[in-house]
Design an enzyme around this catalytic site. Structure first.
Site, PDB file in Angstrom:
ATOM      1  CB  THR A 237      -1.420  -3.187   0.445  1.00 28.40           C
ATOM      2  OG1 THR A 237      -0.827  -2.624   1.617  1.00 28.40           O
ATOM      3  CG2 THR A 237      -0.505  -4.278  -0.095  1.00 28.40           C
ATOM      4  N   GLY A 238      -1.139  -2.926  -2.792  1.00 30.79           N
ATOM      5  CA  GLY A 238      -1.457  -3.543  -4.072  1.00 30.79           C
ATOM      6  C   GLY A 238      -0.952  -2.708  -5.228  1.00 30.79           C
ATOM      7  CB  SER A 239      -0.735  -3.451  -8.849  1.00 24.14           C
ATOM      8  OG  SER A 239      -2.100  -3.742  -9.100  1.00 24.14           O
TER       9      SER A 239
ATOM     10  CG  ASP B 102      -6.477  -0.304   0.134  1.00 20.55           C
ATOM     11  OD1 ASP B 102      -5.709  -0.633  -0.786  1.00 20.55           O
ATOM     12  OD2 ASP B 102      -6.586  -0.960   1.190  1.00 20.55           O
ATOM     13  N   GLY B 103      -7.040   0.131  -2.993  1.00 19.82           N
ATOM     14  CA  GLY B 103      -7.595  -0.544  -4.148  1.00 19.82           C
ATOM     15  C   GLY B 103      -8.618  -1.593  -3.735  1.00 19.82           C
TER      16      GLY B 103
ATOM     17  N   GLY C 201      -6.268  -9.484  -2.275  1.00 18.23           N
ATOM     18  CA  GLY C 201      -5.410 -10.108  -3.266  1.00 18.23           C
ATOM     19  C   GLY C 201      -3.940  -9.878  -2.990  1.00 18.23           C
TER      20      GLY C 201
ATOM     21  CD  GLU D 104      -5.459  -4.100   1.759  1.00 16.49           C
ATOM     22  OE1 GLU D 104      -4.756  -3.763   0.793  1.00 16.49           O
ATOM     23  OE2 GLU D 104      -6.274  -5.045   1.698  1.00 16.49           O
TER      24      GLU D 104
END
Length: 260
Positions: free
Chosen positions: A33-35, A89-90, A104, A111
């Site tokens: 999840t995330g940009s 993942d980031g 964040g 996650e």
């Protein structure tokens, strides 16, 4: 690929493009999840369309699941998948030992569950996310809403015995209301400035009543893929760092509407 992408978005794309090359036909894949993870989902969907890969994916948040389904990826629950071959993942920060700060995007609980239910976790990030010591990015801690202020006070008291430089704790807001996670919990952001002993801090936090999980990922990341705006990609794994390159200009039009 739009020509007006920022340097950081080009770096995120480069890392994502390289990471999805690790996915093989028939795999069960965890989607972060995330940009940065959003770039990865787009890159993975492009591979599925072009190569006909048969994948089963598990998303770490509602918004990742929605994006993946919109791009034609097959999403199931972790209970249905049971175990994953790979999670990509980031991260908000990564140190030299591949310890991470994540959360964040307020999805740290799912996650961490997905990452630890995988044979391998690959973390993608722009090169600026690699740090000497964790802590400049606020550490997210997911807590239950009941008595969250008492939980925050307990955390602050216990921080006095930890090797950190800051003790400021803030409830994460969404407008004028506390942000709620997919599990309807709230997030406390710990502004610690520097974390001297991430392992000890993680253990301490998870012993406090009311804490559900913290954003320190210790001994979970296997591979770190760092992207640069010029398409250079560094891969860190097992103490070894290798370099490669991604052709950013040759990207497909599916990224044109990704404004993250």
């Amino acid at each position: 690929m739009p020509t007006d992408l920022s340097p950081i978005d080009k770096a995120k794309f480069a890392a994502s493009r390289r990471a999805v090359d690790l996915v093989q036909d028939g795999m069960k894949v965890g989607l972060g999840t995330g940009s940065t993870a959003a770039w990865m989902v787009r890159c993975l969907a492009e591979r599925v369309r072009e190569e006909g890969l048969r994948l089963t994916c598990v998303a770490t948040s509602t918004r990742t699941a929605e994006l993946a389904r919109s791009l034609g990826l097959t999403i199931v629950t972790l209970d249905e998948a049971k175990w994953l071959d790979l999670t990509i993942d980031g991260a908000d920060e990564a140190d030299g030992a591949l310890n991470l700060i994540k959360g964040g995007g307020a999805a740290l609980l799912q996650e961490k569950i997905v990452a630890t239910a995988s044979d391998r976790m690959v973390v993608i990030a722009d090169a600026a996310k690699e740090v000497r010591a964790l802590g400049a990015f606020p550490l997210p801690v997911e807590v239950i809403p009941f008595g969250w202020s008492a939980t925050a006070r307990l955390i602050e008291e216990h921080l006095a015995a930890q090797d950190v430089l800051g003790h400021d704790i803030r409830l994460r807001m969404a407008g004028d209301q506390p942000l709620r996670t997919d599990e309807n919990n709230v997030i406390l952001d710990l502004h610690l400035k520097r974390i001297g002993n991430p392992r000890a801090l993680s253990l301490m936090l998870n012993q406090i009543a009311g804490v559900v999980e913290n954003g320190l990922f210790i001994d979970i990341c296997d591979t770190l893929v760092l992207g640069h705006p010029d398409g250079k990609v560094e891969t860190v794994e097992g103490g070894t760092r290798t370099e490669g390159r991604v052709d950013i200009a040759a990207s497909a039009n599916i990224f044109a509407d990704l404004g993250e």
